[in-house]
Design a protein around this motif. Structure first.
Motif, short mmCIF file in Angstrom:
data_model
loop_
_atom_site.label_atom_id
_atom_site.label_comp_id
_atom_site.label_asym_id
_atom_site.label_seq_id
_atom_site.Cartn_x
_atom_site.Cartn_y
_atom_site.Cartn_z
N GLU A 160 0.82 -1.22 0.00
CA GLU A 160 0.00 0.00 0.00
C GLU A 160 0.85 1.26 0.00
OE1 GLU A 160 -3.78 2.00 0.23
OE2 GLU A 160 -3.33 -0.12 -0.04
N ALA B 107 1.20 -5.64 -3.41
CA ALA B 107 0.04 -4.95 -3.99
C ALA B 107 -0.80 -5.94 -4.80
CB ALA B 107 0.50 -3.79 -4.87
N LYS C 178 -3.01 -7.84 -2.38
CA LYS C 178 -4.19 -7.07 -1.98
C LYS C 178 -5.28 -7.16 -3.05
CE LYS C 178 -4.34 -2.58 -2.40
NZ LYS C 178 -4.20 -1.11 -2.20
N GLU D 201 -4.66 -4.02 8.02
CA GLU D 201 -3.31 -3.44 7.99
C GLU D 201 -2.88 -3.28 9.44
OE1 GLU D 201 -1.98 -0.44 4.98
OE2 GLU D 201 -1.75 0.79 6.79
#
Length: 261
Positions: free
Chosen positions: A143, A157, A160, A236
């Motif tokens: 992120e 990434a 995610k 997170e």
């Protein structure tokens, strides 16, 4: 009947801590890793608590992954929770200064390996049904950028977005998907990243209080044991001493001017 955990990268760090956490709760566990000696030592340790099946496996090898999952013993075939933990970071220098082979190793482990294992286990997870989990270990690096993260951050990434996209594909199956993205955590991760240089690895944590592998394992257990109707899309998780850095701005040096005499 106990639930079954399938975890990759189980021979150290988050993986070993998670295996221990779930074993303490009586889950049956399939532990996967490449380091055979460590794998079987962990299996021996946990075997007095719960059924454990050690699986020597390189997640980068799609055929080996498929064959290993197809040959699981009957008592370990009904997987309830998959934890895609196997991953690594290498070469924490600027992209232009690192070896291409290190970049490919991160891509093949952090992306290809996750895809291989997930694809092979999806039929089992869907068949098991409501309350099953895919927990993908991402990173704050997926992120937030920082120097030297290059392919590692990009691979996280991917994790995610892959997790989000799986949620769409699996809607209605009962299979839940979570991207768990830790910040700095003190494990062997930094030793590997720094090519075995323990002094360099230790400097990452010097003077602060990072997360521990057990912190991550506790969060994984929390996600896996939620009521069937709850899905945590993304967590997170950082130590309280970690925050975001300032903007990086490169400025040219002002030329010096000699004063007139």
């Amino acid at each position: 009947m106990s639930k079954t955990l399938f975890i990759t990268g189980a021979t150290s760090g988050f993986g070993a801590a998670t295996a221990r956490r779930f074993a303490a709760d009586g889950w049956s566990i399939v532990i996967c890793g490449r380091r055979e000696e460590r794998l079987y030592a962990l299996a021996d340790e946990l075997g007095c608590l719960t059924p454990v099946h050690p699986l020597k496996l390189d997640v980068q090898d799609a055929e080996a992954v498929t064959q290993a999952i197809a040959s699981l013993p009957s008592g370990f075939r009904r997987i309830h929770t998959l934890v895609n933990n196997a991953g690594l970071a290498l070469a924490p220098a600027a992209m232009q200064d690192v070896q291409l082979a290190d970049l490919h190793t991160m891509i093949n482990t952090n992306i290809t390996g996750v895809v291989n294992v997930t694809h092979a286990l999806l039929p089992t997870l869907i068949e098991t049904g409501a309350g099953t989990n895919i927990i993908n270990i991402g990173s704050t690096a997926g992120e937030w950028p920082y120097p030297g993260s290059h392919v590692y951050g990009a691979s996280k990434a991917f994790i995610k977005q892959f997790s989000y996209n799986l949620r769409c594909d699996l809607l209605g199956t009962g299979v839940r998907v979570t991207d768990l993205a830790p910040g700095i955590a003190e494990t062997e991760f930094s030793v590997v990243r720094n090519s075995g240089n323990k002094a360099a690895a230790n400097s990452v944590y010097e003077g602060t209080v990072p997360l521990s592998a057990e912190d991550i394992a506790e969060q994984i257990a929390h996600i896996a044991n939620l009521p069937d109707h709850i899905n945590i899309n993304r967590v997170e998780m950082v130590p309280v001493r970690q925050a975001w850095g300032p903007y990086a701005i490169h400025r040219e040096q002002s030329p010096s001017h000699e004063q007139d005499a």
